[in-house]
Design a protein around this motif. Structure first.
Motif, short mmCIF file in Angstrom:
data_model
loop_
_atom_site.label_atom_id
_atom_site.label_comp_id
_atom_site.label_asym_id
_atom_site.label_seq_id
_atom_site.Cartn_x
_atom_site.Cartn_y
_atom_site.Cartn_z
N UNK A 168 0.81 -1.72 0.29
CA UNK A 168 0.08 0.33 0.17
C UNK A 168 1.01 1.55 -0.58
N UNK A 169 1.94 1.48 -0.06
CA UNK A 169 2.93 2.50 -0.25
C UNK A 169 2.84 3.06 1.56
N UNK A 170 2.96 2.87 2.68
CA UNK A 170 2.30 3.05 3.80
C UNK A 170 3.77 3.60 4.13
N UNK A 194 6.08 5.40 9.78
CA UNK A 194 4.99 5.68 11.12
C UNK A 194 3.33 5.39 11.16
N UNK A 195 3.13 5.19 9.60
CA UNK A 195 1.63 5.04 10.07
C UNK A 195 1.42 2.94 9.58
N UNK A 196 3.06 2.84 9.24
CA UNK A 196 2.51 1.04 9.51
C UNK A 196 2.52 0.53 10.82
N UNK A 213 -5.61 4.71 5.95
CA UNK A 213 -6.87 5.27 6.79
C UNK A 213 -7.77 4.45 7.59
N UNK A 214 -7.59 3.43 6.38
CA UNK A 214 -9.11 2.54 5.82
C UNK A 214 -8.48 0.94 7.62
#
Length: 499
Positions: free
Chosen positions: A37-39, A42-44, A96-97
């Motif tokens: 997803x190309x995260x 930090x998001x991961x 975000x999902x």
């Protein structure tokens, strides 16, 4: 126990197994999800942390909701929420999902787990029968996490979305069985309204404190935000305490915290889970990053730490009935301390055989400590507050997991990198397990002969003969058919399964 009693226990264990395997599978799949997803990094990281945030933030509220709104209703309703939002994670196309999916799934677990645990403590007679059910329940949770490490690696090879869809299928089967097997409960009798102010303060405090703990892994980067979150959380705890003292129908009866055995058990669970999760995280880091092992090879290597799934329902009940849960808990902490300490001088090319003593000790330690801690945290608590006791326990375990993982990550980052940093981080679980030894000493000294039964609304307690020494009598003062005071209390609250 009757066949129906075993079937109910299987369903409740399925729910806690679902929680464990769901967490572990995602931990293995995060690197693949990040790349697909190309995260950002930090998001991961927050894909994992969001679940802990939701779980720890609402477990206390979830436990009390089971008492006030009905255990069966809470379990079934939030299992449906778990299914829906786990499926959302499988269909996610944006970061975000995934974050929403994991946060709400954590909230669902925060309501489901105390509800399932309180169904056990109010449906099975206090004493050896309930102890055995709780030990099987605890062992299944850890077994789910250990098995999830392997299953997660396999499913990720097929496609990371199966890490979300597989729990949906399992949860669907559990839901169908639970509708038939969980006892229908009489509407709980409530005096006064629901403590909305206390619920809001408790949830806010737990969320802020958990957020601050999770941010420890960032070290000095953004320390002002971390301190602000922890400070605000502590202020909300003060506000929550003031609200509960004045509320005619408090979310948490503060008198329950006067039970020394309950407080020691909750602190012990925090320290034990924190040390275990921190150690497991560091071992995974050592094998994958320092030794360049694959995720699947690492998972198979750590399977020995899941020995508790076999020992908890077989060996641990014998030891608890023979020596009492206090001494068994202490022995578990001592074995954990020894195992972690043995790993401190780890070398850059240790053979797997050299790691076996530590992996064996930690697996056995989990079997000896975790299940008996659940017994100690609920032993003698009246039926109307079993959900609250379960909520307090699981709040402690989730905080412990967050503290353990965040602390070792922070120390590892501050110490640099490589083997020296790994050894420095490994001191954290050693210290936490040693603190657990000290906390469990009073419980071990008290022996197995007596427990206390709390009186709701007063904070008082009276001594009663231990259920362990009463055999299958159904609790103190009970008869062999389970019709004593404790069994009748369970019947009024949970619609007696009468195992």
């Amino acid at each position: 126990m009757s066949g129906r009693a075993w079937a109910l226990l299987l369903v409740l264990c399925g729910a806690i197994f679902l929680e464990g395997i769901d967490m572990a599978m995602l931990a293995v799949a995060v690197p693949t999800i990040k790349a697909d997803l190309g995260l950002s990094t930090g998001t991961a990281a927050w894909v994992v942390s969001a679940y802990v945030l939701g779980y720890a933030g609402f477990t206390l509220l979830g436990g009390r909701a089971a008492d006030l709104l009905g255990r069966r209703r809470m379990f079934l309703s939030w299992l449906v929420v778990f299914i829906a939002f786990s499926a959302l994670g499988g269909f996610a196309t944006e970061g975000w999902m995934l974050l929403v999916s994991r946060f709400v799934t954590g909230v669902a677990s925060a309501f489901m787990t105390p509800a399932s645990m309180s169904v056990i403590t109010t449906s099975y007679r206090q004493g050896p029968q309930r102890n055995r059910a709780l030990l099987i329940f605890a062992g299944t949770s850890a077994g789910g996490f250990t098995l999830g490490l392997v299953v997660g690696g396999l499913l990720t090879q097929l496609g990371w979305r199966w890490v979300f869809f597989a729990p949906v299928l399992l949860a669907g089967l559990i839901l169908l069985a639970a509708v038939r097997l969980i006892p229908v409960q009489r509407p709980p009798v409530r005096k006064g309204g629901f403590d909305l102010a206390g619920a809001a303060a408790a949830a806010g405090a737990m969320l802020l404190l958990t957020y601050g703990i999770v941010r420890l892994e960032h070290g000095f980067d953004g320390w002002a935000i971390t301190l602000a979150a922890v400070g605000a959380g502590l202020l909300l705890i003060g506000l929550f305490t003031a609200i509960e003292r004045r509320s005619p129908a408090p979310l948490v009866r503060l008198g329950i915290l006067r039970r020394g055995s309950l407080v020691r058990a909750d602190l012990g669970a925090l320290l034990f889970l924190g040390s275990f999760m921190g150690f497991q995280f560091m071992v995974t880091l050592y094998l994958q990053e320092l030794r360049d092992w694959s995720s699947l090879k690492t998972s198979l290597a750590l399977l020995l730490m899941g020995a508790d799934v076999l020992l908890a329902p077989t060996l641990t009940p014998i030891l608890v009935n023979r020596f009492g849960h206090g001494k068994v808990i202490l022995s578990g902490f001592l074995m954990a301390f020894a195992g972690y300490a043995l790993f401190l001088p780890i070398g850059p090319d240790w053979a797997y055989l050299a790691m076996l003593p530590t992996l064996t000790l930690t697996g056995v330690a989990f079997a000896l400590a975790y299940g008996p801690l659940t017994i100690a945290a609920t032993d003698g608590v009246v039926a109307e507050e079993q959900g609250l006791a379960g909520g307090l326990l699981h709040t402690a375990t989730q905080f412990g997991a967050a503290v353990g993982i965040s602390s070792v990550t922070a120390v590892y980052g501050l110490a640099g990198s490589g083997l020296d940093a790994f050894r420095a981080a490994l001191v954290v679980p050693v210290v936490m397990s040693l603190a657990g030894v000290l906390i469990s000493l009073p419980g071990a000294r008290s022996g197995r002969g007596r427990h206390t039964v709390a009186t709701p609304g007063t904070g008082s307690a009276e001594s009663a003969e231990s259920a362990e020494s009463a055999g299958d009598s159904g609790g103190s003062g009970g008869s062999g058919d389970g019709t004593g005071p404790k069994a009748s209390g369970a019947a009024a609250s949970a619609g007696t399964l009468a195992p």
